[in-house]
Design a protein around this motif. Structure first.
Motif, PDB file in Angstrom:
ATOM      1  N   ARG A  13       0.842  -1.218   0.000  1.00 41.56           N
ATOM      2  CA  ARG A  13       0.000   0.000   0.000  1.00 41.56           C
ATOM      3  C   ARG A  13       0.869   1.257   0.000  1.00 41.56           C
ATOM      4  O   ARG A  13       0.555   2.243  -0.668  1.00 41.56           O
ATOM      5  CB  ARG A  13      -0.923  -0.005   1.213  1.00 41.56           C
ATOM      6  CG  ARG A  13      -1.969  -1.084   1.184  1.00 41.56           C
ATOM      7  CD  ARG A  13      -2.838  -1.023   2.435  1.00 41.56           C
ATOM      8  NE  ARG A  13      -3.768  -2.128   2.471  1.00 41.56           N
ATOM      9  CZ  ARG A  13      -4.186  -2.715   3.575  1.00 41.56           C
ATOM     10  NH1 ARG A  13      -3.761  -2.288   4.747  1.00 41.56           N
ATOM     11  NH2 ARG A  13      -5.037  -3.717   3.528  1.00 41.56           N
ATOM     12  N   ALA A  14       1.972   1.206   0.761  1.00 42.31           N
ATOM     13  CA  ALA A  14       2.889   2.351   0.796  1.00 42.31           C
ATOM     14  C   ALA A  14       3.510   2.584  -0.576  1.00 42.31           C
ATOM     15  O   ALA A  14       3.606   3.732  -1.040  1.00 42.31           O
ATOM     16  CB  ALA A  14       3.978   2.109   1.845  1.00 42.31           C
ATOM     17  N   MET A  15       3.911   1.518  -1.252  1.00 44.33           N
ATOM     18  CA  MET A  15       4.474   1.641  -2.595  1.00 44.33           C
ATOM     19  C   MET A  15       3.454   2.265  -3.546  1.00 44.33           C
ATOM     20  O   MET A  15       3.786   3.181  -4.305  1.00 44.33           O
ATOM     21  CB  MET A  15       4.903   0.274  -3.113  1.00 44.33           C
ATOM     22  CG  MET A  15       5.495   0.317  -4.509  1.00 44.33           C
ATOM     23  SD  MET A  15       5.931  -1.316  -5.150  1.00 44.33           S
ATOM     24  CE  MET A  15       4.304  -1.989  -5.446  1.00 44.33           C
ATOM     25  N   CYS A  16       2.218   1.795  -3.482  1.00 46.52           N
ATOM     26  CA  CYS A  16       1.170   2.341  -4.360  1.00 46.52           C
ATOM     27  C   CYS A  16       0.920   3.818  -4.079  1.00 46.52           C
ATOM     28  O   CYS A  16       0.738   4.612  -5.009  1.00 46.52           O
ATOM     29  CB  CYS A  16      -0.115   1.538  -4.208  1.00 46.52           C
ATOM     30  SG  CYS A  16      -0.009  -0.118  -4.901  1.00 46.52           S
ATOM     31  N   LEU A  17       0.899   4.186  -2.806  1.00 48.50           N
ATOM     32  CA  LEU A  17       0.680   5.587  -2.457  1.00 48.50           C
ATOM     33  C   LEU A  17       1.830   6.453  -2.952  1.00 48.50           C
ATOM     34  O   LEU A  17       1.607   7.526  -3.523  1.00 48.50           O
ATOM     35  CB  LEU A  17       0.503   5.740  -0.942  1.00 48.50           C
ATOM     36  CG  LEU A  17       0.247   7.166  -0.451  1.00 48.50           C
ATOM     37  CD1 LEU A  17      -1.021   7.764  -1.077  1.00 48.50           C
ATOM     38  CD2 LEU A  17       0.160   7.202   1.072  1.00 48.50           C
TER      39      LEU A  17
END
Length: 199
Positions: A13-17
């Motif tokens: 999720r952090a990578m996507c954000l």
């Protein structure tokens, strides 16, 4: 609202954000991706329970540069406040706020607000700083001293960065040295060897 604790899906999720927020800042995104790669290499220097947290912080440490997160113009604080508004874990927000000796830059710039976030001064803090400071502006591997010299040259000795450099550089060197010592400890060596064998 995201869960209060870091779970195994949070790094993705952090990578996507980061990819979403930094899409219009490709060099900043490349740097963040490089920091995440470097953090994965240094993960053996932190407790296994904190490795996902380290990866999240690596991906998100510079999101304060994104227009959607920009508020004060001080990217560590802006990124941390953005994450807090979005419901990310408090520890992650604090790591972003204090990454890579942000307190020294804040002091030189006269920025207040970092006290909203606890500086845990931990193995995770050190590993995040080491990952950030051994990754160049385009995501390439870099030596710490080269990175410090490049940044000082880019910003100038009379800039806020230059004013903070005398206190920040020793802090970053010490953080990197603590990471190396943790990696050299028996449990760190075993984890690195295990990851090499798995790859």
């Amino acid at each position: 609202m995201l869960p209060a604790a870091v779970d195994h899906l949070l790094p993705a999720r952090a990578m996507c954000l980061a990819e979403s927020l930094l899409a219009d800042l490709p060099q900043r995104h490349s740097h963040s991706a490089g920091v995440a790669r470097r953090a994965a290499e240094l993960a053996a220097a932190v407790d296994p329970a904190d490795r996902d947290l380290l990866l999240c912080a690596a991906w998100l440490h510079d999101i304060g540069y994104a227009p959607a997160a920009r508020d004060t113009g001080f990217h560590p604080l802006d990124g941390a406040r953005f994450l807090r508004r979005e419901g990310w874990p408090a520890r992650l927000c604090a790591l972003v706020a204090h990454h890579s000796g942000a307190c020294f830059l804040a002091e030189a710039q006269g920025v207040t607000g970092l006290a909203e976030f606890a500086d845990e001064a931990s193995a995770v803090t050190d590993a995040l700083a080491a990952a950030d400071q051994t990754t160049g502006v385009r995501g390439e591997a870099a030596f710490l001293e080269d990175r410090l010299a490049e940044a000082l040259g880019r910003h100038g000795t009379l800039s806020v960065y230059g004013l903070a450099h005398a206190r920040r550089a020793p802090y970053l060197r010490a953080a990197a040295q603590r990471v190396e010592l943790r990696l050299d400890a028996p449990q760190g060596r075993a984890a690195v060897i295990g990851s090499d064998a798995a790859g």
